[in-house]
Each structure stands twice: as C-alpha cells, then as structure tokens.
Design a protein around this motif. Structure first.
Motif, PDB file in Angstrom:
ATOM      1  N   LEU A 198      23.312  89.894  82.755  1.00 35.18           N
ATOM      2  CA  LEU A 198      21.985  89.689  83.327  1.00 35.18           C
ATOM      3  C   LEU A 198      20.896  89.649  82.261  1.00 35.18           C
ATOM      4  CD1 LEU A 198      22.106  91.914  86.532  1.00 35.18           C
ATOM      5  CD2 LEU A 198      22.325  89.427  86.368  1.00 35.18           C
ATOM      6  N   ALA A 199      21.062  90.434  81.207  1.00 34.35           N
ATOM      7  CA  ALA A 199      20.059  90.438  80.141  1.00 34.35           C
ATOM      8  C   ALA A 199      19.951  89.067  79.491  1.00 34.35           C
ATOM      9  CB  ALA A 199      20.409  91.499  79.099  1.00 34.35           C
ATOM     10  N   LEU A 200      21.083  88.349  79.415  1.00 31.69           N
ATOM     11  CA  LEU A 200      21.064  87.007  78.847  1.00 31.69           C
ATOM     12  C   LEU A 200      20.573  85.988  79.856  1.00 31.69           C
ATOM     13  CD1 LEU A 200      23.405  88.667  77.204  1.00 31.69           C
ATOM     14  CD2 LEU A 200      23.969  86.405  76.334  1.00 31.69           C
ATOM     15  N   ILE A 201      21.032  86.118  81.100  1.00 33.85           N
ATOM     16  CA  ILE A 201      20.596  85.193  82.140  1.00 33.85           C
ATOM     17  C   ILE A 201      19.081  85.235  82.287  1.00 33.85           C
ATOM     18  CG2 ILE A 201      20.709  84.652  84.597  1.00 33.85           C
ATOM     19  CD1 ILE A 201      23.221  83.914  83.073  1.00 33.85           C
ATOM     20  N   ALA A 202      18.515  86.446  82.177  1.00 33.08           N
ATOM     21  CA  ALA A 202      17.059  86.589  82.306  1.00 33.08           C
ATOM     22  C   ALA A 202      16.332  85.737  81.280  1.00 33.08           C
ATOM     23  CB  ALA A 202      16.662  88.057  82.138  1.00 33.08           C
ATOM     24  N   GLY A 203      16.895  85.610  80.101  1.00 32.56           N
ATOM     25  CA  GLY A 203      16.246  84.837  79.053  1.00 32.56           C
ATOM     26  C   GLY A 203      16.277  83.342  79.269  1.00 32.56           C
ATOM     27  N   LEU A 204      17.063  82.877  80.255  1.00 33.94           N
ATOM     28  CA  LEU A 204      17.225  81.440  80.465  1.00 33.94           C
ATOM     29  C   LEU A 204      16.488  80.914  81.684  1.00 33.94           C
ATOM     30  CD1 LEU A 204      21.017  81.051  79.587  1.00 33.94           C
ATOM     31  CD2 LEU A 204      19.047  80.394  78.207  1.00 33.94           C
ATOM     32  N   ARG A 205      15.699  81.754  82.351  1.00 32.42           N
ATOM     33  CA  ARG A 205      14.941  81.282  83.507  1.00 32.42           C
ATOM     34  C   ARG A 205      13.733  80.458  83.047  1.00 32.42           C
ATOM     35  NH1 ARG A 205      18.736  81.498  85.677  1.00 32.42           N
ATOM     36  NH2 ARG A 205      19.462  82.684  87.455  1.00 32.42           N
ATOM     37  N   PRO A 206      13.495  79.298  83.668  1.00 34.77           N
ATOM     38  CA  PRO A 206      12.334  78.477  83.277  1.00 34.77           C
ATOM     39  C   PRO A 206      11.031  79.192  83.587  1.00 34.77           C
ATOM     40  CG  PRO A 206      13.362  77.631  85.269  1.00 34.77           C
ATOM     41  CD  PRO A 206      14.267  78.693  84.755  1.00 34.77           C
ATOM     42  N   ILE A 207      10.041  78.977  82.733  1.00 30.64           N
ATOM     43  CA  ILE A 207       8.715  79.584  82.914  1.00 30.64           C
ATOM     44  C   ILE A 207       7.721  78.495  83.295  1.00 30.64           C
ATOM     45  CG2 ILE A 207       6.911  80.977  81.871  1.00 30.64           C
ATOM     46  CD1 ILE A 207       9.653  82.396  82.273  1.00 30.64           C
ATOM     47  N   LEU A 208       7.069  78.683  84.435  1.00 31.43           N
ATOM     48  CA  LEU A 208       6.096  77.730  84.956  1.00 31.43           C
ATOM     49  C   LEU A 208       4.715  78.369  84.981  1.00 31.43           C
ATOM     50  CD1 LEU A 208       8.252  76.403  87.948  1.00 31.43           C
ATOM     51  CD2 LEU A 208       8.091  75.473  85.628  1.00 31.43           C
ATOM     52  N   GLN A 209       3.716  77.546  85.232  1.00 34.83           N
ATOM     53  CA  GLN A 209       2.329  78.008  85.180  1.00 34.83           C
ATOM     54  C   GLN A 209       1.859  78.436  86.580  1.00 34.83           C
ATOM     55  OE1 GLN A 209      -1.254  75.340  84.645  1.00 34.83           O
ATOM     56  NE2 GLN A 209      -1.029  76.073  82.534  1.00 34.83           N
ATOM     57  N   LYS A 210       1.543  79.695  86.720  1.00 34.92           N
ATOM     58  CA  LYS A 210       1.111  80.227  88.014  1.00 34.92           C
ATOM     59  C   LYS A 210      -0.138  79.528  88.537  1.00 34.92           C
ATOM     60  CE  LYS A 210      -0.469  84.434  90.327  1.00 34.92           C
ATOM     61  NZ  LYS A 210      -0.836  85.860  90.179  1.00 34.92           N
ATOM     62  N   ALA A 211      -1.119  79.303  87.670  1.00 36.19           N
ATOM     63  CA  ALA A 211      -2.407  78.746  88.108  1.00 36.19           C
ATOM     64  C   ALA A 211      -2.254  77.374  88.737  1.00 36.19           C
ATOM     65  CB  ALA A 211      -3.374  78.672  86.919  1.00 36.19           C
ATOM     66  N   GLN A 212      -1.241  76.609  88.327  1.00 35.43           N
ATOM     67  CA  GLN A 212      -1.053  75.271  88.873  1.00 35.43           C
ATOM     68  C   GLN A 212      -0.792  75.298  90.380  1.00 35.43           C
ATOM     69  OE1 GLN A 212       2.359  73.128  87.394  1.00 35.43           O
ATOM     70  NE2 GLN A 212       1.781  71.224  88.388  1.00 35.43           N
ATOM     71  N   PHE A 213      -0.230  76.397  90.861  1.00 35.80           N
ATOM     72  CA  PHE A 213       0.206  76.437  92.254  1.00 35.80           C
ATOM     73  C   PHE A 213      -0.664  77.346  93.121  1.00 35.80           C
ATOM     74  CE2 PHE A 213       3.835  75.338  89.608  1.00 35.80           C
ATOM     75  CZ  PHE A 213       4.233  74.160  90.218  1.00 35.80           C
ATOM     76  N   ASP A 214      -1.807  77.766  92.604  1.00 36.43           N
ATOM     77  CA  ASP A 214      -2.728  78.557  93.427  1.00 36.43           C
ATOM     78  C   ASP A 214      -3.138  77.748  94.650  1.00 36.43           C
ATOM     79  OD1 ASP A 214      -2.655  80.704  91.752  1.00 36.43           O
ATOM     80  OD2 ASP A 214      -4.539  80.274  90.721  1.00 36.43           O
ATOM     81  N   GLY A 215      -2.979  78.340  95.821  1.00 40.02           N
ATOM     82  CA  GLY A 215      -3.348  77.673  97.061  1.00 40.02           C
ATOM     83  C   GLY A 215      -2.357  76.632  97.533  1.00 40.02           C
ATOM     84  N   LYS A 216      -1.203  76.508  96.859  1.00 41.29           N
ATOM     85  CA  LYS A 216      -0.183  75.526  97.241  1.00 41.29           C
ATOM     86  C   LYS A 216       1.114  76.237  97.608  1.00 41.29           C
ATOM     87  CE  LYS A 216      -1.949  72.010  94.017  1.00 41.29           C
ATOM     88  NZ  LYS A 216      -1.609  71.153  92.852  1.00 41.29           N
TER      89      LYS A 216
END
Length: 604
Positions: A186-204
């Motif tokens: 799990l420690a390795l899997i955690a490092g492979l999750r894509p990171i997206l921008q929270k602000a882009q999806f505010d209100g969506k």
C-alpha cells in the motif's frame, strides 16, 4: 555483581539502541522505495538507466487507436477514453523505474517516509511542483484527489481507498496516509495515485464533467486539441515544472503526440503502410513475418524492432463468465477448453510461431512449476485442498491436440466431461436434463479481426460438441457497457501481469470484485483460496514467501479453468519510422507506454 552485569547490560542497551536506530533509519525521508530491500538507484542518480539523457527534444509522432472515444476523463467509469491519457497527461507523487521489479522514486514528492511495518506512509511535496496552468500542487490537492478517486472515481481506485484509515496533512508540504490492513504494497500504491487540481472541480460533479472539461494535470504533456471520436493531440509543455528532475532526463522527448482513431485494426494497418502513423505494435508473429514487406518497409523508411522482456506471460484468451450457468460448473469449462483446438488455431493464425500461455505467470520465476506442488507452495495450498481442483496440488497442464482440424481425442474427452455434468447429445444438440440446449454467446468488439477469426474456428468446433454458438459484434461503447455489466458468456480477455504483482490482483480475481459492476474480475470468480494467496502476497515480508504465494495463486487460477488461453507475447514487436530511436539499454519490462513513446526520440 555490578562489575559482572554491567558489560551484559551495555550489550543489551547497545542492541536496543541499534533496533531503535534501525527503525528510525527506516522512517527517515528517502528519495525512493522498493517492495523489498532498498531501491536500486542511489539518491544522486542522474537518469533512469534505460533513458538517454542526451536525447534530442523535438519532432511529432502519430499513434493509432481502433474504435472511438467520448470522454477525456480517464479517472471515472463513464465513457470511453483514449487509454494513453492516464500515462501521457497526468503524474503521481512517485514514478516507476521499469528497470527493476517494483521501485518508486520521487516525482511530485521529493521524499517518502514509511513505518518499518509500512502501516503508514508520508510524502513531502516538491516546492516547485506545478499544474499545467501554473498553480502550485498543494497538500489539499493531494488529499482531495485521494478522497475523490477513492469514492466516486473509477473502480480501479476503490480497493486502495478502502484500506486507508485516514489521510492528513502533517506539514505545509507533507501528507500522511495510515492504513487499516496489513499490506506492505500500500505504501507503494499510494505513491502512484494521480494528483488532480481540486479548484478545477469546485461546484462541479467530478464524475459528470463534460468532454470539454479536461482534468488539469502536472505532466509534461497537455491536451491541446481534439475532435470527439477522431483524434486527440498532446503538446509538450515548455513550462513543465519537472523538466530538470533526474527522473525526467531523456524522457518525453517529442514536441507533439497525436492519437488518431480508426474503425478497426485493418484500417489502422493500412494507414501505417501509407505513412500516416509513426509506429505500430504487432502482436501476430505470422503477420510480422509475412505482412511487413510493403514499399515503405522495403525502402527502409519503416524499421522493425523486436524488444525482449522478462515479464510473466499474463493471461490472454477467452474468459468464461462463471456467474452464468452452465459456466459455473468447472466440468463444463474444462470441456470447452478441450474443444478449443489451440494447436490448429495457432498454426492457422500465426504459422505456429507463437508459443501458448501455459499459466497466468508463465515464463517467469513467479509461474507455477510442472508436477505436484512442493515446499511453501504446497504448505500454502493444503488448507484449501478440499475446495480446489485436485490438479492444483497434483499438477496440471493444458489440453493438447495433435494439430489436426478434427481434434478427436479432446472432443471425446469433452463429451465425457459434459456427460459428467449432466449433459447429453439429443438429435445433434447438447442438452441438459431439462431439455435446454447448450447456447453460448461470444461477445467481441467490432473491428477485432484477430479474435473474430479465432472465434469462427472455435465456434465450428463447439457446434461439433452440439452447442449453439452466437458471435456478437458491438461497437466500443456498447462493448464496455456489456462487459461492465457482465452481460456475456465468453469474451476476449487480456490481463498483463508485472514482475511485482500486488493489489491489482484483488481487482482481477478477488471475491469482493466479483459483484462490483465495472470490475476487472470478468470471470466472476469467488475463491477463498485465491483471496488467501493474494493476502499472503501482500503481507509477505520476504521474497521467498512472496514468490511461493504467487506460484500458489498461479496454480489456483490455472486449474480453475476460467480462461481459455491463447498465445504468449514473449517478445515486443514494434514497426516504426526510421527517424524514431530508442536507447540501447532496455528495461526488464521491455516495451510499454512509458518506454514507447516515453524514452524514444526523433532524429533525422
């Protein structure tokens, strides 16, 4: 007394101190992490071993996909997305080195820290990490990405999130995940999750965003143009934040990558022959030998490259849906495997050039061995002996024919298995005690010419068994809808497997995934033995136990007769324009999207 005990006490104190120091050393921030032991590359590495840091930047390539697309969000279940987008346009906290079995190095994160038992992992973000719009990557973005993908994202992210006890900020640039299960990966899997921008999806609503709302990423490429169902163009970001990282030296060298879409593979091959596509992966050895003599190849403008690898075979073939009777009966599945005349089909389709897959992990040190299970493998399987096919412990090999079209011996064996399962031939039709005829539907995607040709041969053999066979061809979106809903009897199937199999095994054949709509457990298997072997793989603290657990899993999967395997892609075959080049040193994983186009370059 003191003079006698003091040296002993000193030794005990020193030993305790060494243990404490060892734990502290393990828990210190590091540049990388491996599944077992230390990562191969030192903290001061300058480039990935299979990348050319001096590769020139520039050029444009065009790759082809068959089918269509109606979404550019690769992180949700809805829609059909160009499969390359996850790799080209988005990044994670850590990145993989494909030159070793499973090791990660800092990408968006400058360091990783984990407990000795890996019950938690902490990442520290690079201060310079940026999204493609220039906004900094924050801890808030990371936490939101994990939570969103784990709750409303694609099912591939669900299993990991269910094993997270909590996620929290531990500093202005650091975030920690604490796990609720004993699972070292799990420690390795955690490092492979894509990171997206929270602000882009505010209100969506994240899972309902339109085709125009392309998720913003941090990667070297951004989507610069597209036409629904026709093409997607990605352009290298000149302001990419990580271009000076050692991990990125010699990678992402092309200025532009265009993905063109074609009605089927035959049309795409014609486009390649005409010079409209820059490279093409070929999976048929007969076609590789006989069909690449067109003018551009004869002139040397197209070059053929064969790329070896050390990966397990994975499983490729036709999966049987055990949620449906009579495919829930192993005797029926065994009969269908005997009817499948691989030797004749292989000779017809590939000239006999491609060896057959013999198990899910065949061709690697993780694959099941011939003969009875021994040692740790037998020890792991014995508690489940009563619920397993006898061959799981005694040994198993796939049915073989003499290569003739009639396949008489195997057909007789199949008849006997069907009789054992309560089926008999009446007026030329295989029927059960209720008079129901054995009817099977094979679901294929339109344009899948190779699997259609295989199925045509197989269907005639099944009719010789007395079965009624329907081959249904549907377009891409319909195929996805039906396979997501497990609405098929048999369908084509491919699961690639790495040298470090882990949590994805739960998605492929874990019991919890069997009833999850859209899961990758297409066969619908629910096996306590499979679940237990995967648990042992994930909790093993030694390479020895890990390998034994994987060999045991291979035995259970193979003897369960869930997939009719076809040929093994033992070598990668890439035909490409002569201007495209790759480094001499190859990764142990061979060809893959992060190798081609990942480390290739354009040069006249």
């Amino acid at each position: 007394m003191t003079s006698v005990c003091f040296p002993k006490m000193q030794r005990m104190t020193a030993a305790i101190a060494l243990v404490i120091l060892g734990v502290q050393a393990q828990a210190e921030p590091r540049h990388g992490i491996a599944m077992y032991g230390d990562p191969a590359l030192p903290a001061d590495f300058t480039a990935l071993p299979y990348a050319n840091p001096d590769a020139p930047k520039g050029g444009r390539i065009i790759t082809g996909n068959s089918g269509s697309f109606d979404s550019l969000n690769p992180f949700v279940r809805k829609g059909t997305v160009p499969w390359q987008l996850r790799f080209f346009a988005y990044e994670s906290l850590m990145g993989r080195n494909w030159g070793e079995p499973f090791a990660l190095y800092g990408l968006l994160a400058e360091s990783i820290e984990t407990a000795e038992d890996r019950s938690w992992v902490e990442f520290t973000l690079r201060e310079e990490a940026r999204f493609s719009d220039g906004a900094p990557v924050t801890v808030e973005d990371v936490i939101w990405s994990y939570e969103t993908l784990g709750t409303v994202g694609h099912p591939r992210y669900l299993g990991f999130w269910q094993q997270v006890e909590k996620i929290e900020a531990t500093g202005p640039r650091s975030v920690r995940l604490t796990f609720n299960t004993d699972n070292r990966e799990l420690a390795l899997i955690a490092g492979l999750r894509p990171i997206l921008q929270k602000a882009q999806f505010d209100g969506k609503v994240f899972e309902d965003i339109t085709l125009q709302d392309v998720p913003i990423g941090t990667a070297p490429y951004v989507i610069s143009d597209f036409e629904a169902g026709r093409f997607v163009t990605l352009t290298r970001d000149e302001n990419y934040w990580g271009k000076d990282l050692p991990f990125r030296q010699g990678t992402q060298n092309f200025d532009e990558i265009k993905i063109d879409f074609f009605g089927d593979n035959a049309v795409m091959f014609e486009a390649f022959k005409a010079g409209e596509i820059s490279y093409l992966r070929e999976f048929n050895a007969e076609k590789w030998a006989a069909s690449y003599d067109f003018p551009l190849a004869q002139s040397g403008d197209i070059v053929k490259s064969e790329i070896p690898h050390q990966k397990p075979s994975g499983i490729t073939g036709f999966v049987m849906n055990t949620r449906r009777a009579p495919l829930d009966d192993i005797r029926v599945r065994d009969a269908l495997m005997h009817v499948f005349n691989f030797e004749f089909i292989n000779d017809t389709m590939t000239g006999g050039r491609q060896p057959r897959i013999t198990s899910y992990f065949s061709g690697s040190l993780l694959g099941m061995e011939d003969g009875p299970a021994t040692g740790r493998v037998a020890e792991f399987l014995t508690p489940f002996a009563d619920s397993l096919p006898p061959e799981a412990l005694a040994g198993y090999s796939l049915p073989q024919s003499n290569g003739s079209v009639r396949n008489r011996a195997n057909l007789r064996k199949a008849m006997g298995l069907m009789e054992d399962a309560g089926w008999t031939v009446v007026d030329g039709k295989m029927q059960n005690a209720s008079g129901e005829v054995l009817s099977l539907e094979v679901l294929l995607k339109q344009g899948d010419t190779e699997n259609k040709a295989i199925t045509d041969i197989y269907a005639k053999a099944l009719e010789g068994l007395g079965a009624e066979v329907t081959i249904t061809l549907v377009d891409g979106p319909q195929y996805k809808l039906r396979t997501n809903a497990f609405d098929f009897d048999l369908t084509n199937y491919r699961r690639a497997i790495s040298l470090s199999p882990g949590n994805e095994q739960l998605l492929y054949w874990g019991s919890d995934a069997a009833d999850q709509e859209g899961s990758r457990n297409l066969m619908g298997v629910k096996s306590p033995a499979i679940d237990a072997m995967i648990d042992k793989m994930l909790s093993s603290t030694s390479q020895e136990d890990f390998v034994a657990a994987t060999k045991a899993l291979d035995r259970v999967l193979t003897t369960g007769r869930y997939v009719i395997p076809i040929w093994n892609y033992a070598v990668g075959r890439v035909a490409h324009q002569k201007e495209l080049h790759y480094p001499e040193q190859l990764p142990i994983y061979g060809d893959g999207v992060e190798w081609l186009p990942g480390v290739w370059w354009y040069q006249q």
